[in-house]
Structures are given as structure tokens and as C-alpha cells.
Design a protein around this motif. Structure first.
Motif: not given
Length: 396
Positions: A80-89
């Protein structure tokens, strides 16, 4: 007798004194199943029965998960974290926090056994360990995000972090340079490759990533305006040129004359470097580059600034100090705090007012002094010569 609907069942007392609540339901193949829950009282048994019924209605598993917190954290990080739209940082930060703080402290616990008191104990332990309040809050934020997904996936009935108040970080006041200290820093910068970018940071209050992401196409020297469209960060996948975090961060910044002169000189020197580099020059239109045109590495700028700051007798200064200093200079010069907020790209007025309260308090004292000078406040004996206001009203 007709079929029972999902969630129907009975409640009865066994010979051993325990109460049993039964829930019947049909599985994916239509086969009738029964689930029993137990309680020392009828009320407890009915409460557990209700939990099972609610799980059935949501379509989530009704058996408790035996997954450990450590196992779930890794599943969450890679899924879920890797697939989220959060910035890479942000993904990198959350991953590091989870593995450094959550797995060692909570990893052996079963996910469904995690309680609000466990999370409160974690917060207390991190505070006692001397972690910064902002770090403690980030740890809580990461845990809550991971548990939200566990609830979504049916591994937990509810998120225990929701019942815990988010750790506060208290009031923040910014460190800033005095004009004399700023002059010492500028003197120490002479001849350094990072001199142009550091001077621009001090003159504009830009963030490091905003300055390093600048392209010449973003700058209009005639109109003395630069546009913030990108931010440059080092992540686990390399240097990433991404969009600013908030709408307020996407902004136009007016340039002081000194910054315009600086950029003109810098562009001329860069043109000389481009000619000397020849075919090795990598043209990407960045304003601040290495000797071959590639963007400056943020970590290298940070490290070199530390060397320069110590040389200037300012060992406690960091790159964000330049941003705070620019804002403090603006406020001290009488620029309205709302204008400063827009200039810095803060998402709210409250953030600016909170961070720079040390300057606004001085302005408040100056305002009080102006009131003192505006009126003669001394008491006088009435000599009868002062005429009253006409019609008993105010002077016009």
C-alpha cells in the motif's frame, strides 16, 4: 423452515456457566456456516456477536488475524505505501521510520492484540529517549497510516491509534541570523561553488529543494520574478524533480535587485563553464549546476554549507536558517505578515505567525511606541483655555 440470513443466531448459557452467542452465515459458495463467540456474561457474548455481524456486513474476515505487527509493516511498506500517491521522499521517510521505530518496539505483538495503551507507551518511550517532538509525531502518523490499511483489509476491527491523541510538537520559533551574522556568512562564501545558491536562499527565503530545482525558464530577470514550479530531492531512486507539495508552494517570488545582479553574473559564469566543458556539458537548463551542467546534489550543498557556516563562526546555522532569516528581515522592515506568508509559500497564515512570533512581538512593541508618540498622554491641570469639542462630540 426457511434459510437463516447472514448474521442470525442464538445466545444461550452453557453448563460451565459461559454464555455462547452463535452467528450463522453463508460463505462464498453458499454453504451455511456458524461462528460461536463466548463471554462470561450474556452482555459480553452479545457484544462479540455484534462485532461478528458487523464484519459480515462489511464483507471482512470474521476470524482474528494472527499477523504480527512486524510482518504487517513489511507488507504495508511493499504494498500500500509503495502504491500510494505520496511523494517518493515521503515514502522513503515512512519506510525508514517504520523499520527503525515501529518494528523494534511493536513488531512481536499480534496485530489484532494492539491496544491504544500500547501506542501511548510507544509515544512516552520515544519522548524519554530524547527524540524531537516532530519525530515522535511522525512515528505516530506512520503507525496510524499502516493500521488504517490493516482495518481496510479486515485484519483488525478498528484502528487503536485513532483513540490516541496525535502527539503535539509545541510552539516553534525559528532560528535566524542577525544582519551582522548574515554579512559574516556572505564573506565566508566568497569563491565557493555554492555561493550563488546560498546567496539566493538568503535573499529570497526559498527552500533548498525549490532553489536547486530552478530552471532559467522559471526566471524573468527583466521583471525581477522567479516562478516556483519544481522541487529537487534525493530519494531512494535517485534525484527526483517533483511538483511542490501544496498549491501555496507553487508561487511567483519577487526578486530584490541584489538577487537580479547575482543571477546575471551567475548566468555569465555558467556560459563560460559550458564552453569549457564542450561535449561533456549536459544541457538541462538548471540554474545551479555542477561543472558539466547536471543539477547540484542537495546533500553536497548541505554538507558544504556546514563547512562555510563554521568558518563564518556560525556552527549552529543550517540551510533553513537562511529561509527564516529572509522572513525575519522582511517582517522587521515592516512587510505585512500576510505578504510574507505568500512569499514563503506557507499553506496558512497561522504557520507564518507561529514561526515568526519573535519578530511580530517586536513589531507589536513598536506599534505601542507609535501610539505613545501619536498623542500627548501627560496629565494637565485644567486652566480653562482648552475649548470643548463642538456640540459635545468628536473633533472633525
Amino acid at each position: 423452515m426457511g434459510r437463516r440470513a447472514n448474521g442470525e443466531g442464538s445466545v444461550f448459557k452453557q453448563a460451565d456457566g459461559r454464555w455462547v452467542a452463535e452467528v450463522s452465515y453463508r460463505d462464498e459458495l453458499g454453504k451455511l456456516r456458524r461462528r460461536r463467540v463466548y463471554g462470561s456474561t450474556q452482555t459480553e457474548a452479545r457484544r462479540k456477536q455484534r462485532v461478528v455481524r458487523e464484519a459480515l456486513q462489511r464483507g471482512t474476515p470474521i476470524k482474528p488475524s494472527t499477523t504480527s505487527v512486524a510482518s504487517w509493516i513489511e507488507t504495508w511498506i511493499n504494498g500500500s505505501l509503495a502504491a500510494s500517491d505520496r511523494r517518493q521522499s515521503t515514502i522513503d521517510l515512512y519506510t525508514a521510520v517504520a523499520r527503525r521505530h515501529l518494528v523494534p518496539d511493536l513488531g512481536q505483538r499480534r496485530l489484532d492484540h494492539l491496544r491504544p495503551s500500547d501506542i501511548e507507551a510507544l509515544v512516552v518511550a520515544k519522548r524519554k529517549a530524547g527524540l524531537a517532538p516532530s519525530t515522535v509525531r511522525t512515528i505516530y502518523t506512520v503507525l496510524r497510516a499502516a493500521l488504517d490499511i490493516a482495518v481496510r483489509d479486515g485484519l483488525m476491527q478498528s484502528n487503536p491509534a485513532v483513540a490516541v491523541r496525535r502527539p503535539s510538537i509545541g510552539r516553534r520559533e525559528a532560528d535566524f541570523l542577525t544582519p551582522t551574522q548574515a554579512r559574516s556568512l556572505l564573506d565566508a562564501l566568497e569563491g565557493e561553488r555554492i555561493e550563488p545558491v546560498i546567496r539566493l536562499l538568503l535573499a529570497t527565503g526559498l527552500r533548498r529543494g525549490e532553489a536547486l530545482a530552478l530552471h532559467w525558464a522559471d526566471i524573468d530577470l527583466e521583471s525581477r520574478i522567479l516562478r516556483i514550479r519544481w522541487t529537487l530531492t534525493r530519494t531512494s531512486v535517485g534525484l527526483v524533480l517533483g511538483e511542490p507539495k501544496t498549491d501555496k508552494s507553487r508561487r511567483s517570488v519577487s526578486l530584490p535587485g541584489s538577487a537580479v545582479d547575482l543571477l546575471r553574473e551567475h548566468r555569465s559564469r555558467q556560459a563560460d563553464e559550458r564552453r569549457r566543458a564542450g561535449d561533456t556539458w549536459v544541457e538541462q537548463d538548471f540554474v545551479f549546476t555542477t561543472e558539466i551542467g547536471t543539477p547540484l546534489e542537495p546533500r553536497n550543498v548541505l554538507r558544504r554549507f556546514g563547512v562555510v557556516a563554521r568558518r563564518a563562526g556560525l556552527p549552529g546555522a543550517h540551510l533553513h536558517t537562511l529561509r527564516h532569516s529572509a522572513a525575519s528581515f522582511l517582517l522587521a522592515a515592516g512587510v505585512h505578515i500576510k505578504v510574507v506568508q505568500e512569499h514563503l509559500g506557507h499553506s496558512s497564515f497561522a504557520i507564518t505567525a507561529d514561526i515568526y512570533s519573535h519578530v511580530t512581538s517586536e513589531q507589536s512593541r513598536e506599534a505601542a511606541d507609535h501610539l505613545d508618540r501619536a498623542v500627548d498622554w501627560s496629565r494637565r491641570e485644567d486652566d480653562g483655555d482648552t475649548p470643548p469639542p463642538p456640540d459635545g462630540g468628536l473633533w472633525r
